[in-house]
Design an enzyme around this catalytic site. Structure first.
Site, PDB file in Angstrom:
ATOM      1  N   ARG A   1       0.862  -1.180   0.000  1.00 20.80           N
ATOM      2  CA  ARG A   1       0.000   0.000   0.000  1.00 20.80           C
ATOM      3  C   ARG A   1       0.902   1.234   0.000  1.00 20.80           C
ATOM      4  NH1 ARG A   1      -2.780   3.296   4.687  1.00 20.80           N
ATOM      5  NH2 ARG A   1      -3.732   4.821   3.324  1.00 20.80           N
TER       6      ARG A   1
ATOM      7  N   HIS B   1      -2.683  10.984   0.475  1.00 22.05           N
ATOM      8  CA  HIS B   1      -2.237  10.773   1.853  1.00 22.05           C
ATOM      9  C   HIS B   1      -1.626  12.093   2.348  1.00 22.05           C
ATOM     10  CE1 HIS B   1      -0.928   7.503   4.882  1.00 22.05           C
ATOM     11  NE2 HIS B   1      -0.583   8.665   5.445  1.00 22.05           N
TER      12      HIS B   1
ATOM     13  N   GLU C   1      -7.440   8.476   6.061  1.00 21.45           N
ATOM     14  CA  GLU C   1      -7.809   8.914   7.413  1.00 21.45           C
ATOM     15  C   GLU C   1      -8.407  10.317   7.475  1.00 21.45           C
ATOM     16  OE1 GLU C   1      -4.490   8.397  10.035  1.00 21.45           O
ATOM     17  OE2 GLU C   1      -4.571   6.220   9.882  1.00 21.45           O
TER      18      GLU C   1
ATOM     19  N   ASN D   1      -7.653   1.813   9.297  1.00 19.88           N
ATOM     20  CA  ASN D   1      -6.350   1.958   9.949  1.00 19.88           C
ATOM     21  C   ASN D   1      -6.618   1.978  11.451  1.00 19.88           C
ATOM     22  OD1 ASN D   1      -5.520   2.374   7.350  1.00 19.88           O
ATOM     23  ND2 ASN D   1      -4.912   4.510   7.624  1.00 19.88           N
TER      24      ASN D   1
ATOM     25  N   TYR E   1      -4.815   1.655  15.511  1.00 19.50           N
ATOM     26  CA  TYR E   1      -3.588   1.606  16.310  1.00 19.50           C
ATOM     27  C   TYR E   1      -3.824   1.247  17.773  1.00 19.50           C
ATOM     28  CZ  TYR E   1      -0.905   3.404  12.397  1.00 19.50           C
ATOM     29  OH  TYR E   1      -0.292   3.526  11.176  1.00 19.50           O
TER      30      TYR E   1
ATOM     31  N   GLU F   1      -3.562  -0.137   7.856  1.00 15.61           N
ATOM     32  CA  GLU F   1      -2.463   0.316   8.727  1.00 15.61           C
ATOM     33  C   GLU F   1      -2.660  -0.258  10.116  1.00 15.61           C
ATOM     34  OE1 GLU F   1      -1.495   4.504   9.164  1.00 15.61           O
ATOM     35  OE2 GLU F   1      -1.851   4.832   7.021  1.00 15.61           O
TER      36      GLU F   1
END
Ligand code: GAL
Length: 540
Positions: free
Chosen positions: A118, A163, A208, A349, A351, A418
Site C-alpha cells: 500500500r 495521503h 484517514e 487503519n 492503532y 495500517e
C-alpha cells in the site's frame, strides 16, 4: 517538557492519547518498548485468501521533493516556512529516498513475502500546480515503473490517491475548506485512473479523514496548521466525503471496464465503556459515532448521512452556545444519496483503544467549541497496556472493532490498511513484535467470528518521516539511518517475525530470531577486510 512537546501531546488528543491522568505516564513511557507475554492460543492458520502487506505514504518516504518536475505540497511549504515545528528539525526532502531507491523497497517487500504494497501517489508530483491542466510526465513515469516492478514481483498495488500531500497552490485557494476541492480531487483521481487503472485494481481515495481534519484543521498540528476544532474541522470532513464520492462515481461511470475496487481509508480506535453505567455506555457509542461513524455512516449505512447522534449532539451544543444554527452543515438529500454506497470495501487503519466516560467532569473539560465538547465525553487508555508514545497495545480492541464494523455496516469486506507500533532506533524491537503478534491474533479471532477481513498491512514497511515527529519516532519493520546516503534498509526483529508469520500463515509465539545475526556477520567480514587491506598496505 518544551512547548512543542506540549503542543504535540495536546495535538494527539483525538488519536486517543490523552487522558489527563495519563500524560505523565505517556512521557515516562517514551522510549519504552515493553515486551508483553501473549497467551499462546492453539496454532491457527490465516485462510489461504488472506493477504499480508506493508504500507507507506509518498511524503513520508519519497524524498526528491523538488526533483522530477514535482510541485510543492503543503508539507513542503510547512517544513520550509516553519522548520522548528518539526520536533527534530528534519523534513521529508530526502526521507527514505524511495523516488530513487524504490528497488530497495521492492526487495524488502519480496524478502517479507508481502502479497500487497500500500503506497500513495504524491498529488503535486503528478499535477505540480494541483489542477489537471498540466500533467507531469516524469511523475507518471515514476509510478508506472513502481507499479510494473511490483506486479513483476507478484506484489499487488493498493494505491492511495491522497495521503495528506495537498498541492500548496490548492491549499492557498482554500484547500479542504472549499467545496471547489471536490472538482480538483475528482480531476486528479481521473488522471490516476487513466494512467494506472489498467494495472491498479485497488484504490483508496483519501487517507484517514478524521485524523487529517483533526490534526490539520482542528488543532493545527499538521499542515495546513489551521486551528478550528468546532467549525472548520467539520467543513474539512464534509468536503472529504464529497470529494471521495466524486472520485468513486468517476471511477464507476468512466472506468468500470477496468474492473477495480475503490473505497476510502478510514481510521478508528476502539471505544469501550469505562463502567457499566448507562452514561458511559452511551458515551462510548457516541465516541464511535464521532470518530468512525462521521465518515463510515454516510458511506456504509443503509440510510446514509451522518449518524443521528452526531447531528443531534452538535446541534445541541450549537444551541447552548446561542448559535442560530448547527455548526455542522447538513447534507442535502441529493448529497446523501451521492455519498451513500460509495465503498466497495471498508479499509480501516487502527492503532489503539480507549475507555470512555461521561460525567459532570466532562462538561467544562474541552475547548468550546470543539468536537470533543460537542461529544461531551472523555477517554483514557489503561495504564497497564504496554505503550510507546501515543500507542498503547491492546489487541482485543482490534477484534472488537472488526466485529463492530461487521455488525454495524453490513459485514463488508474489510482491509486493515495500517496497524503498527512506535519505537526509536534499534533492531531489537520487542514491543513491536508483541504488538504484531497480539493484533494478528485479534484478526484471527475476528475471522473465527465471521468477520470478512481479507488484508493486514503493517505500518510501516520502513522508517520514514513521521510528520511533526520527524525521524524521532520509528515505525519501520526495516530500520533506516536517515544520515546514511544509501538509506540501507535493515530488518528489525519484527520484520523477521512478520516474515515468518507470512511464510507459515500462523503466529508462532516462540519464534525468536536474532536481528543482529546478519549485522554480526557483516562486522566480522569487515574486520577481516580491514586487516587484509592494512596487510597489503604494509607489504607494498
Ligand atoms: C497514521 C498515518 C500514517 C502514519 C501513522 C503512524 O495515522 O496514516 O501516515 O503517520 O499514523 O503515526
Amino acid at each position: 517538557m518544551d512547548p512543542t512537546g506540549v503542543i504535540t501531546i495536546i495535538g494527539l488528543a483525538w488519536r486517543g492519547l490523552i487522558c489527563e491522568n495519563l500524560l505523565s505516564a505517556i512521557q515516562a513511557d517514551i522510549l519504552k518498548n515493553v515486551a508483553r507475554n501473549v497467551t499462546q492460543k492453539s496454532l491457527r492458520k490465516f485462510p489461504d485468501d488472506f493477504l499480508f502487506g506493508a504500507a507507506t505514504s509518498s511524503y513520508q518516504i519519497e524524498g526528491a521533493w523538488n526533483d522530477g518536475g514535482k510541485g510543492w505540497s503543503m508539507w513542503d511549504h510547512l517544513v520550509r516556512t516553519d522548520p522548528d515545528h518539526i520536533i527534530d528539525g528534519t523534513n521529508g526532502d530526502v526521507a527514505a529516498n524511495s523516488y530513487y531507491f524504490y528497488e530497495k523497497d521492492i526487495a524488502i517487500l519480496k524478502e517479507l513475502g508481502a502479497n500487497v504494497y500500500r503506497f500513495s501517489v504524491s498529488w503535486p508530483r503528478i499535477l505540480p500546480f494541483g489542477r489537471a491542466d498540466y500533467i507531469n510526465p516524469e511523475g507518471i513515469a515514476y509510478y508506472n515503473t513502481l507499479i510494473d516492478r511490483l506486479l513483476a514481483n507478484n506484489i499487488t498495488p493498493f494505491l492511495t490517491i491522497y495521503h495528506w500531500e495537498l498541492p500548496q497552490n490548492l491549499n492557498e485557494q482554500g484547500g479542504w475548506l472549499t467545496e471547489d476541492i471536490v472538482d480538483w480531487f475528482g480531476d486528479y483521481a481521473r488522471v490516476l485512473f487513466q494512467n494506472f487503472g489498467d494495472r491498479v485494481k485497488h484504490w483508496l481515495t483519501i487517507n484517514e479523514p478524521s485524523v487529517h481534519c483533526n490534526l490539520g484543521y482542528a488543532i493545527g498540528l499538521h499542515a495546513p496548521r489551521i486551528k478550528s476544532p468546532g467549525v472548520k474541522y467539520y467543513e474539512c470532513g464534509r468536503h472529504i466525503l464529497l470529494a471521495h464520492a466524486r472520485a468513486y462515481h468517476i471511477y464507476k461511470n468512466e472506468f468500470a471496464h477496468q474492473g477495480g475496487k475503490i473505497g476510502l481509508a478510514l481510521d478508528s480506535e476502539m471505544s469501550m465503556p469505562s463502567s457499566n453505567s448507562p452514561e458511559d455506555i452511551q458515551a462510548t457509542e457516541d465516541c464511535m459515532m464521532f470518530h468512525l461513524g462521521q465518515f463510515a455512516h454516510p458511506i456504509y449505512s443503509e440510510t446514509g448521512n451522518y449518524p443521528q447522534r452526531f447531528i443531534d449532539l452538535i446541534a445541541e451544543a450549537s444551541a447552548r452556545q446561542g448559535l442560530p444554527e448547527s455548526r455542522l452543515r447538513s447534507f442535502s438529500q441529493e448529497q446523501i444519496d451521492y455519498i451513500r454506497g460509495t465503498g466497495d470495501f471498508l479499509s480501516i487503519n487502527h492503532y489503539s483503544s480507549n475507555y470512555v466516560y461521561r460525567n459532570a467532569s466532562v462538561v467544562n473539560m474541552h475547548e468550546v467549541p470543539s468536537l470533543l465538547d460537542d461529544a461531551q465525553l472523555a477517554f483514557y487508555k489503561d495504564p497497564s497496556w504496554p505503550s510507546s508514545f501515543w500507542i498503547a497495545t491492546y489487541g482485543p480492541g482490534l477484534h472488537k472493532l472488526l466485529v463492530y464494523i461487521k455488525n454495524n455496516y453490513n459485514n463488508p469486506i474489510i482491509y486493515i490498511t495500517e496497524n503498527g507500533f512506535a519505537s526509536t532506533t534499534g533492531l531489537n524491537d520487542e514491543g513491536r513484535v508483541s504488538y504484531f503478534r497480539e493484533y494478528l491474533t485479534a484478526v484471527l479471532d475476528a475471522i473465527d467470528d465471521g468477520v470478512n477481513v481479507k488484508l493486514y498491512c503493517a505500518w510501516s514497511l520502513m522508517d520514514n518521516f513521521e510528520w511533526t515527529f520527524g525521524y524521532s519516532i520509528r515505525f519501520g519493520l526495516y530500520e533506516i539511518d536517515e544520515n546514511d546516503p544509501e538509506k540501507t534498509r535493515r530488518p528489525r526483529k519484527s520484520a523477521l517475525v512478520f516474515k515468518e508469520i507470512v511464510r507459515t500463515r500462523t503466529i508462532d509465539m516462540d519464534y525468536n530470531p536474532d536481528p543482529y545475526a546478519s549485522s554480526a556477520i557483516n562486522k566480522k567480514t569487515s574486520i577481516v577486510l580491514l586487516a587484509a587491506i592494512s596487510l597489503i598496505k604494509t607489504v607494498f
